[in-house]
Design an enzyme around this catalytic site. Structure first.
Site, PDB file in Angstrom:
ATOM      1  N   ASP A  60       0.854  -1.194   0.000  1.00 22.77           N
ATOM      2  CA  ASP A  60       0.000   0.000   0.000  1.00 22.77           C
ATOM      3  C   ASP A  60       0.891   1.245   0.000  1.00 22.77           C
ATOM      4  OD1 ASP A  60      -2.067   1.759   0.300  1.00 22.77           O
ATOM      5  OD2 ASP A  60      -2.966   0.729   2.022  1.00 22.77           O
ATOM      6  N   ASP A 108      -3.318   2.345  -5.909  1.00 24.43           N
ATOM      7  CA  ASP A 108      -2.110   2.375  -5.070  1.00 24.43           C
ATOM      8  C   ASP A 108      -1.995   1.195  -4.113  1.00 24.43           C
ATOM      9  OD1 ASP A 108      -4.149   2.939  -3.341  1.00 24.43           O
ATOM     10  OD2 ASP A 108      -3.134   4.554  -2.321  1.00 24.43           O
ATOM     11  N   GLU A 109      -2.644   0.093  -4.401  1.00 22.95           N
ATOM     12  CA  GLU A 109      -2.776  -0.982  -3.416  1.00 22.95           C
ATOM     13  C   GLU A 109      -2.949  -2.333  -4.094  1.00 22.95           C
ATOM     14  OE1 GLU A 109      -5.852  -1.629   0.183  1.00 22.95           O
ATOM     15  OE2 GLU A 109      -6.253   0.029  -1.166  1.00 22.95           O
TER      16      GLU A 109
END
Length: 397
Positions: free
Chosen positions: A13, A103-104
């Site tokens: 993350d 983003d993860e």
DNA sequence: TCTGGGGTCCTAGGACCC
DNA sequence: TCTGGGGTCCTAGGACCC
């Protein structure tokens, strides 16, 4: 597609993603509070978070809380390029990557041990490679299951690494506040708090029946499983998007029917273009409305045949809007949105248009011109004089 | 704190069919 | 005349996540 849940699983993350990209690209911003977004906070650096600035906060409040913050406009193309680069590092690590957002991601590193070392070594190397190759801080949680890995990264943020050992899962999980559980938001946390339940361990001591009666079947069972550490979900590769939407906040201002129609047209235009770009078709068109008191409503229609044609979707959306007119006049409209769902793959067109014109050809021609000259090259006559505003993809945190 | 934009999943009722 | 059980699809709302 799924793989057996052998674990261990990494949850990776990126920290304060948009803000970190800004700090990476402008050295003057490093170490300083940074807020991305103007009217509303899209992302805040950890220095800004320390002042109490949060994602989705109004810009005015954020500036009052953090007068020294640098406010920068979002640069979506920079963020999506950074995301691509990070996902390339993920792919170097393992082919079993499940992206959750820009983003993860989850990475299944089971079976890599002999080649790449222990999970914590793999995770440490991943963090180092993202830092070296992309220049961004990333937090990684490592555990036997997706849920525990995700909780671990949340606890380890920012710029951290946390491994939950097999024999320490409940010791890690049970002291945590219930808000750490995936799927517990304000409403569920509130219901639990009124019963004096604040930790995951307290949830685990409740029976399933008790949780179901308190929270409903879906949430109750879900929480029972998580608190007792039963999360059998495998990492899933190649998940396809199930819906696509676009919306626009309107503020308090009254809008004329012509204005609303222009906004609706712009939303549908943008959406169907994305739909065709992804090679997909939709069957269900949903109109989303938010009223002056911030209550919401949806109106939907399912077409007999899947479509990616702008005019077909627009006609459907217009009918839904017309039918909702009395509701809008009573309640006042503050947001309008369109979502497309029941997405199929774009089938090869076998049917010929009966009247000799092919709406699909027109769409494709317009798409082609736009992708070569930018989306402002062609504008519908009804849109002239109206600003549809920028389109903003998924928020990072 | 007067409030983005883009998603996921679950539930429940009603229509309709067998 | 009153009535079963099961399944699927559609619509609407709601909670939650980033």
């Amino acid at each position: 597609m799924s793989v057996p849940n052998e674990g261990p699983i990494l949850h990776a993350d990126l920290d304060a993603f948009y803000a970190s990209v800004e700090q990476r690209d402008d050295p003057r911003l490093r170490g300083r509070p940074v807020i991305v977004g103007g009217g509303v906070v899209l992302a805040a650096s950890y220095e800004a978070k320390a002042c109490g600035v949060r994602t989705a906060m109004g810009g005015g409040l954020a500036r009052r809380l953090c007068p020294g913050a640098v406010v920068v406009p979002p640069r979506m193309s920079a963020y999506s390029a950074a995301s691509k680069a990070v996902f390339a590092v993920f792919a170097q690590t393992t082919p079993l990557v499940e992206g959750l957002s820009i983003d993860e991601a989850f990475l299944d590193v089971g079976g890599l041990a002999r080649l790449a070392g222990t999970p914590s070594r793999i995770a440490a190397r991943l963090r180092r490679e993202v830092a070296e190759q992309v220049g961004l801080p990333i937090t990684v949680g490592v555990a036997r299951t997706k849920f525990l890995a995700k909780v671990a990264s949340g606890v380890a943020k920012p710029d951290g690494l946390l491994v939950v050992p097999h024999d320490g899962e409940l010791a890690f999980l049970h002291p945590l506040p219930v808000e750490r559980l995936w799927g517990v938001g304000q409403v569920t946390a509130g219901k639990l708090h009124t019963r004096g339940i604040r930790t995951v361990g307290q949830v685990a001591r409740l029976g399933e029946a008790e949780l179901v009666s308190l929270l409903g079947r879906g949430t109750g069972r879900h929480l029972y499983a998580l608190a007792n550490n039963h999360d059998p979900r495998p990492v899933r590769v190649g998940q396809r998007r199930r819906s696509m939407g676009a919306q626009r906040a309107l503020g308090r201002k009254q809008r004329s029917p012509q204005e609303l129609d222009a906004i609706l047209t712009a939303l549908v235009d943008r959406l169907t273009r994305r739909l065709r770009g992804a090679g997909r078709e939709c069957r269900t068109v949903t109109l989303r409305l938010r009223f002056a008191d911030f209550t919401r409503a949806t109106r939907s229609h399912t077409l007999r045949e899947p479509t990616a044609h702008t005019e077909t979707v627009l006609e459907t959306a217009r009918r839904l809007l017309a039918a909702a007119r009395p509701l809008i006049e009573r309640q006042g409209l503050t947001l309008i949105g369109v979502a497309l769902s029941q997405l199929d793959n774009d089938a090869v067109q076998l049917t010929l248009p009966f009247d000799g014109t092919d709406a699909g050809d027109l769409d494709n021609a317009l798409d082609g011109v736009r992708s070569r000259f930018g989306s402002s090259a062609i504008t519908r006559a009804t849109l002239l004089g109206h600003d549809d505003g920028p389109s903003v993809p998924l928020l990072p945190d």
